[in-house]
Design an enzyme around this catalytic site. Structure first.
Site, mmCIF file in Angstrom:
data_model
loop_
_atom_site.group_PDB
_atom_site.id
_atom_site.type_symbol
_atom_site.label_atom_id
_atom_site.label_comp_id
_atom_site.label_asym_id
_atom_site.label_seq_id
_atom_site.Cartn_x
_atom_site.Cartn_y
_atom_site.Cartn_z
ATOM 1 N N GLU A 163 13.043 -8.757 2.037
ATOM 2 C CA GLU A 163 12.221 -7.647 2.523
ATOM 3 C C GLU A 163 12.934 -6.347 2.166
ATOM 4 O O GLU A 163 14.126 -6.197 2.410
ATOM 5 C CB GLU A 163 12.054 -7.766 4.031
ATOM 6 C CG GLU A 163 11.208 -6.687 4.649
ATOM 7 C CD GLU A 163 11.065 -6.852 6.158
ATOM 8 O OE1 GLU A 163 10.997 -5.817 6.842
ATOM 9 O OE2 GLU A 163 11.027 -8.003 6.655
ATOM 10 N N ARG B 164 5.838 10.400 -3.696
ATOM 11 C CA ARG B 164 5.295 10.400 -2.341
ATOM 12 C C ARG B 164 6.400 10.700 -1.328
ATOM 13 O O ARG B 164 7.388 9.981 -1.261
ATOM 14 C CB ARG B 164 4.680 9.024 -2.046
ATOM 15 C CG ARG B 164 4.209 8.875 -0.630
ATOM 16 C CD ARG B 164 3.752 7.440 -0.361
ATOM 17 N NE ARG B 164 3.547 7.284 1.062
ATOM 18 C CZ ARG B 164 3.924 6.228 1.749
ATOM 19 N NH1 ARG B 164 4.501 5.215 1.150
ATOM 20 N NH2 ARG B 164 3.703 6.161 3.038
ATOM 21 N N TYR C 186 11.354 9.026 1.152
ATOM 22 C CA TYR C 186 11.467 7.888 0.251
ATOM 23 C C TYR C 186 12.295 8.139 -1.008
ATOM 24 O O TYR C 186 12.526 7.214 -1.780
ATOM 25 C CB TYR C 186 10.073 7.401 -0.135
ATOM 26 C CG TYR C 186 9.236 7.034 1.067
ATOM 27 C CD1 TYR C 186 9.590 5.957 1.874
ATOM 28 C CD2 TYR C 186 8.124 7.777 1.428
ATOM 29 C CE1 TYR C 186 8.842 5.620 2.993
ATOM 30 C CE2 TYR C 186 7.366 7.443 2.546
ATOM 31 C CZ TYR C 186 7.738 6.368 3.321
ATOM 32 O OH TYR C 186 7.000 6.038 4.436
ATOM 33 N N PRO D 14 0.805 -1.222 0.000
ATOM 34 C CA PRO D 14 0.000 0.000 0.000
ATOM 35 C C PRO D 14 0.840 1.275 0.000
ATOM 36 O O PRO D 14 1.898 1.341 0.608
ATOM 37 C CB PRO D 14 -0.820 -0.107 1.290
ATOM 38 C CG PRO D 14 -0.129 -1.108 2.133
ATOM 39 C CD PRO D 14 0.589 -2.028 1.204
ATOM 40 N N ASN D 15 0.312 2.249 -0.739
ATOM 41 C CA ASN D 15 0.898 3.591 -0.830
ATOM 42 C C ASN D 15 2.238 3.625 -1.556
ATOM 43 O O ASN D 15 2.928 4.637 -1.524
ATOM 44 C CB ASN D 15 1.034 4.231 0.553
ATOM 45 C CG ASN D 15 -0.295 4.369 1.251
ATOM 46 O OD1 ASN D 15 -1.240 4.897 0.683
ATOM 47 N ND2 ASN D 15 -0.379 3.865 2.466
ATOM 48 N N HIS E 118 12.850 -1.958 2.070
ATOM 49 C CA HIS E 118 12.299 -0.686 2.541
ATOM 50 C C HIS E 118 13.103 0.447 1.934
ATOM 51 O O HIS E 118 14.339 0.383 1.882
ATOM 52 C CB HIS E 118 12.353 -0.593 4.067
ATOM 53 C CG HIS E 118 11.579 -1.666 4.740
ATOM 54 N ND1 HIS E 118 10.206 -1.656 4.810
ATOM 55 C CD2 HIS E 118 11.988 -2.823 5.322
ATOM 56 C CE1 HIS E 118 9.806 -2.750 5.429
ATOM 57 N NE2 HIS E 118 10.861 -3.475 5.742
ATOM 58 N N ASN F 175 8.424 -5.023 -0.821
ATOM 59 C CA ASN F 175 8.210 -3.895 0.071
ATOM 60 C C ASN F 175 6.720 -3.905 0.407
ATOM 61 O O ASN F 175 5.904 -3.447 -0.383
ATOM 62 C CB ASN F 175 8.615 -2.575 -0.593
ATOM 63 C CG ASN F 175 8.512 -1.394 0.336
ATOM 64 O OD1 ASN F 175 7.854 -1.454 1.377
ATOM 65 N ND2 ASN F 175 9.132 -0.298 -0.049
ATOM 66 N N ARG G 106 13.458 5.184 12.234
ATOM 67 C CA ARG G 106 12.179 5.887 12.373
ATOM 68 C C ARG G 106 11.745 5.840 13.841
ATOM 69 O O ARG G 106 10.715 5.264 14.195
ATOM 70 C CB ARG G 106 11.126 5.248 11.465
ATOM 71 C CG ARG G 106 11.538 5.061 10.008
ATOM 72 C CD ARG G 106 11.215 6.158 9.042
ATOM 73 N NE ARG G 106 9.865 6.610 8.959
ATOM 74 C CZ ARG G 106 8.998 6.274 8.008
ATOM 75 N NH1 ARG G 106 9.337 5.423 7.072
ATOM 76 N NH2 ARG G 106 7.801 6.797 7.998
ATOM 77 N N ALA H 100 3.284 -0.631 5.066
ATOM 78 C CA ALA H 100 2.806 -0.745 6.450
ATOM 79 C C ALA H 100 2.437 -2.179 6.820
ATOM 80 O O ALA H 100 2.483 -2.537 8.004
ATOM 81 C CB ALA H 100 1.619 0.179 6.671
#
Length: 152
Positions: free
Chosen positions: A103, A20, A25, A12-13, A105, A79, A112, A82
């Site tokens: 995985e 974005r 990012y 998502p996103n 990111h 990726n 974060r 969330a």
């Protein structure tokens, strides 16, 4: 030369990578990934066939993971956005499909510190590794790691 199909899977996103929140990012988009891979991998890039899929819904991502298994995909750079931090369903799917997965990111999730939930991964235990914090280059590193893993 044998081609290895690598699935670039985004949650998502992530349909607007490069636009974005570029301060978090980065500004490079998924369209830049092929060129980045060609520069970073040289001739090895010719042994890869990339397939891209992005979905905002958890079910669509799980369906695509199961299809990757059926289609004989050699590896997945994933990726999950969330869902990385919240989805037991995705973690369960990765645990059984037996397709090597890295995985990915764009940001360094462990930096974060303002959002501790983003520092955990439910899916990481079913992945061969995690690459985070290098923007779009995180995907290129994941593809390289998958190719090395597959070649062993």
């Amino acid at each position: 030369m044998e081609k290895h199909k690598i699935l670039i899977l985004n949650g998502p996103n992530l349909g607007h990578i490069g636009k974005r929140q570029p301060e978090i990012y980065g500004t490079e988009s998924m369209e830049d990934l092929g060129d980045i891979l060609a520069k970073s991998m040289g001739d090895r890039a010719e042994s890869i066939e990339l397939e891209y899929f992005q979905a905002n819904s958890e079910g669509a991502l799980i369906d695509r993971l199961e299809k990757a298994r059926e289609d004989g995909v050699a590896g997945i750079a994933f990726n999950a956005g969330a869902y990385t931090h919240t989805s037991l369903a995705i973690a369960d799917c990765l645990a059984w499909i037996e397709v090597p997965c890295v995985e990915v990111h764009l940001s360094n999730i462990w930096a974060r510190t303002d959002q501790p939930l983003r520092q955990q991964s439910l899916m990481g235990a079913s992945c061969i590794g995690v690459i985070a914090g290098f923007g779009i280059m995180s995907y290129a590193m994941a593809v390289q790691a998958l190719l090395d893993h597959i070649s062993r």
